[in-house]
Design an enzyme around this catalytic site. Structure first.
Site, PDB file in Angstrom:
ATOM      1  N   GLU A 161     -72.764 -18.953 -37.994  1.00 49.97           N
ATOM      2  CA  GLU A 161     -71.399 -18.739 -38.449  1.00 49.97           C
ATOM      3  C   GLU A 161     -71.085 -17.154 -38.362  1.00 49.97           C
ATOM      4  OE1 GLU A 161     -70.370 -20.334 -42.279  1.00 49.97           O
ATOM      5  OE2 GLU A 161     -70.001 -22.259 -41.266  1.00 49.97           O
ATOM      6  N   GLU A 318     -71.738 -28.552 -38.878  1.00 52.99           N
ATOM      7  CA  GLU A 318     -71.884 -28.761 -40.221  1.00 52.99           C
ATOM      8  C   GLU A 318     -70.628 -29.309 -40.604  1.00 52.99           C
ATOM      9  OE1 GLU A 318     -72.064 -25.331 -42.477  1.00 52.99           O
ATOM     10  OE2 GLU A 318     -73.614 -24.197 -41.247  1.00 52.99           O
TER      11      GLU A 318
HETATM   12  C1  GLA Z   1     -71.517 -22.517 -44.222  1.00 54.72           C
HETATM   13  C2  GLA Z   1     -72.832 -22.145 -43.721  1.00 54.72           C
HETATM   14  C3  GLA Z   1     -73.956 -22.918 -44.696  1.00 54.72           C
HETATM   15  C4  GLA Z   1     -73.289 -23.120 -45.856  1.00 54.72           C
HETATM   16  C5  GLA Z   1     -72.279 -24.073 -45.831  1.00 54.72           C
HETATM   17  C6  GLA Z   1     -71.819 -24.456 -47.195  1.00 54.72           C
HETATM   18  O1  GLA Z   1     -71.128 -23.629 -43.340  1.00 54.72           O
HETATM   19  O2  GLA Z   1     -72.924 -22.006 -42.460  1.00 54.72           O
HETATM   20  O3  GLA Z   1     -75.208 -22.114 -44.463  1.00 54.72           O
HETATM   21  O4  GLA Z   1     -73.469 -22.158 -46.495  1.00 54.72           O
HETATM   22  O5  GLA Z   1     -71.220 -23.003 -45.454  1.00 54.72           O
HETATM   23  O6  GLA Z   1     -70.343 -24.954 -46.939  1.00 54.72           O
END
Ligand code: GLA
Length: 681
Positions: A161, A318
């Site tokens: 991210e 995710e």
């Molecule tokens: C982000 C991060 C993850 C986690 C999620 C929680 O997407 O990439 O590591 O912290 O948030 O929602």
């Protein structure tokens, strides 16, 4: 437009090609080694076939500058492979370890007030730090060399991210890199002075070294400086992505490289339309924000992600099985929502469905964030729903490799207009670019008409209808493209605050909507933003908020679709349409919201003869998304409601969903998704 690189998907055995990927972030370093084998057993039982590994493992892999410990990761990679589970291996650079920031505090970001962003959480690094880059790229190379030939390795996951917490850094490193970026953009100081309009407030620059990021200032910083800093910040992280990617490609040319984007509400800083060219396949993270348009926003984000690299599968890296931990109140998902949310992404072209994370943490900031295997263990609704989703995705194997079928209508999404239209010192601070785009999307969903959410540089000629909400930044070339689109028979609609500025955020003079004035056949002398407690009525029964315009119609071919009935502009045009030989250009001068947009959208769709493909009785209740390949077309029918819905004459064979007796309707339970297969026509 830069062409997308040749499509590449996961490196997997041929036998695994025709399946959807299913899994999660896996953080085995949070658990004793005895748990790992049990993890893999439970993953297999749930149908998991891929995990993202190593995302936050830097401190474990490299506990100090000269010490590496790969033994545990080798073991986990081997265990996963033995269990038939592929690995999307992270480069582990997302969160620098304490030894690195202690030895090199100069990698820590600095906020706009000059305060250091300290370690203690994650992503505490400057995108432009040469020192960080040196250490990170060394780790990337070490990882790539170590696992190049590991049979479990299916893809590389660059960092994590990028920009979630470190998009804006105002450090001296950033200042230096910003100047380099500006020199490349403008060539000379004269070019910069002219683009930034530095004659204003005595801001003329005589030396590049005097140019700074828009740090905390006495009043509003220069708007073009702010806009360029946003562009630069997105580019700086893109450049970092490329640096990791290039190391990976040099060492493992046959392994595809991705990084997880965040196309979702609340994330604005990264121009993913631009970044999409840099990866072998697009990945996205998406979390639902509860609220009346939560489901629409989920679909909108999936749709846009699917159009960042059109005609290609993408990876949902995710989402959550249930509650997150970072909203003010973190709601658990209700029955059916876990599968519906996953399948909405598949409907828009995802060939992989993954969650954050596999096993719910018992320590750390995310211990109350849901996971596939919750604190309660396997004897839980969440794990059972996960395993059921695993079975569903296996049944959906035939859709793997098929791609989103384009709609006849598009909503244009433009990061430049988003960034520029929401800057300070504007007619109102209430403008919400993404919300306006989402409202149009909701109106399409309510009418049951499919629409694509596409980046602004997408060729538009294939679309009969194009909606460009708040298209604020309109360089001359874009105005020409839109004019040609309408001249070619396209039906275009734009809203308030569109066409106002060029690429330097300079106003197009002569009256608004500036660059689009001729095309729309209207002229506006002054904006009429509304205070929060004021609304205006339109004669088509809708209500406007936030913005109005005092429109003068300047072209004979303009018809008024709705008039203001109340407010300062009562009796004047609120929605106009210039009709050309075969196309049209509509202007909506106020914020109507999802419901209020329905009448005008209906008129535009009717003019273009674009109709819903759904039976009348389920329009608005069911979302239709279509994927397909040469032979087969898949209809995804998503029940948007909390009630059962009956779809008459569904047509096609059921791939997933309730059985349908001949001649009977398809009975979709609340929040359920059905997929029908038909031959491609
Ligand atoms: C982000 C991060 C993850 C986690 C999620 C929680 O997407 O990439 O590591 O912290 O948030 O929602």
């Amino acid at each position: 437009m830069v062409p997308h690189p040749a499509p590449r998907w996961l490196r997997r055995p041929h036998s695994a090609a025709a399946q959807l990927a299913f899994g999660a972030d896996y953080n085995p370093e949070q658990w004793p080694a005895e748990v790992w084998a049990d993890d893999i057993r439970a993953m297999r039982a749930a149908g998991v076939n891929i995990v993202s590994l190593g995302i936050f493992s830097w401190a474990r892999i490299q506990p100090s500058r000269d010490v590496h410990d790969f033994a545990w990761l080798d073991t986990v990679m081997d265990l996963l492979h033995a269990g038939g589970i592929a690995v999307d291996l992270a480069t582990a650079t997302a969160s620098p370890p304490p030894w690195l920031t202690a030895e090199h505090p100069e990698v820590l970001p600095v906020d706009r007030n000059g305060a250091t962003v300290w370690p203690g959480a994650r992503q505490h690094w400057r995108p432009t730090s040469p020192v960080f880059r040196e250490h990170a790229l060394r780790l990337v190379r070490t990882m790539a060399e170590r696992y190049a030939d590991h049979a479990a390795l299916a893809a590389w996951h660059v960092s994590n991210e990028l920009g979630c917490h470190n998009i804006y850094d105002y450090s001296d490193d950033a200042a230096r890199a910003f100047r380099t970026w500006l020199r490349a953009r403008y060539g000379t100081l004269d070019g910069l002075n002219s683009a930034w309009g530095t004659a204003f407030w005595s801001q003329h620059y005589s030396d590049w070294d005097h140019v700074l990021p828009p740090r905390q200032a006495a009043a509003h910083p220069n708007p073009t400086q702010q806009l360029d800093f946003k562009r630069f910040s997105s580019d700086a992280l893109k450049d970092y992505l490329r640096a990791e990617r290039d190391v990976l490609r040099a060492v493992t040319p046959d392994v595809p490289v991705t990084t997880n984007f965040m196309v979702m509400r609340g994330i604005k800083g990264m121009d993913y339309a631009d970044w999409a060219h840099e990866v072998d396949f697009v990945s996205n993270d998406h979390y639902v924000h509860p609220g009346p348009q939560a489901l629409d926003e989920l679909s909108f984000s999936a749709n846009l992600t699917g159009n960042l690299a059109p005609g290609r599968p993408w990876f949902l890296m995710e989402h959550s099985t249930s509650a997150v931990n970072w909203q003010p109140v973190n709601l658990a998902k209700r029955p059916g929502e876990l599968a519906r949310d996953s399948l909405t992404n598949v409907a828009h072209g995802a060939d992989a469905v993954c969650f954050f994370q596999w096993r719910q943490s018992v320590a750390g900031a995310e211990k109350y964030h849901s996971a596939m295997l919750p604190h309660a263990g396997e004897d839980s609704e969440v794990y059972r729903s996960v395993a059921e989703l695993g079975r569903t995705l296996r049944e959906l194997g035939p859709v793997a490799g098929s791609v989103r079928r384009p709609a006849r209508a598009a909503i244009v999404f433009d990061w430049q207009s988003w960034w520029a239209s929401e800057q300070d010192s504007h007619p109102t601070s209430r403008l919400d670019y993404r919300q306006e785009a989402l409202d149009w999307y909701s109106a399409f969903l309510d009418l049951g008409v499919r629409v694509d959410v596409v980046p602004v540089d997408t060729p538009l000629d294939g679309y009969d209808v194009v909606i460009a909400p708040v298209l604020h930044v309109v360089p001359a070339t874009l105005a020409q493209r839109l004019t040609a689109y309408v001249a070619g028979g396209g039906h275009l609609a734009v809203t308030y605050f569109s066409g106002i500025v060029d690429e330097n955020d300079h106003v197009w003079p002569g009256g608004y909507p500036g660059a689009l004035r001729e095309l729309l056949g209207i002229r506006i002398e002054e904006f009429g933003p509304l205070p929060d407690d004021r609304r205006v009525d339109l004669d088509n029964g809708t209500t406007g908020t936030m913005w109005t315009d005092r429109i003068d119609v300047t072209a004979a071919e303009v018809e008024v679709l709705a008039w203001y009935k109340s407010g300062d502009h009562a009796g004047r045009a609120a929605i106009t349409r210039r009709v050309t030989a075969t196309g049209s250009a509509t202007y909506v001068s106020t914020r109507l919201g999802a419901t209020g947009l329905r009448p005008v959208l209906t008129e535009i769709l009717d003019a273009a003869a674009v109709h819903s493909e759904l039976p009348v009785e389920v329009r608005g209740l069911v979302e239709l998304a279509v994927r397909g390949d040469h032979d087969t077309t898949f209809w995804f029918l998503i029940n948007r409601t909390d009630e059962p819905v009956e779809v008459s004459e569904p047509g096609g064979d059921i791939v997933i969903g309730p059985d349908v007796a001949a001649g009977q309707p398809l009975a979709l339970p609340p929040r359920a998704v059905a997929v029908l297969r038909r031959p491609t026509e």
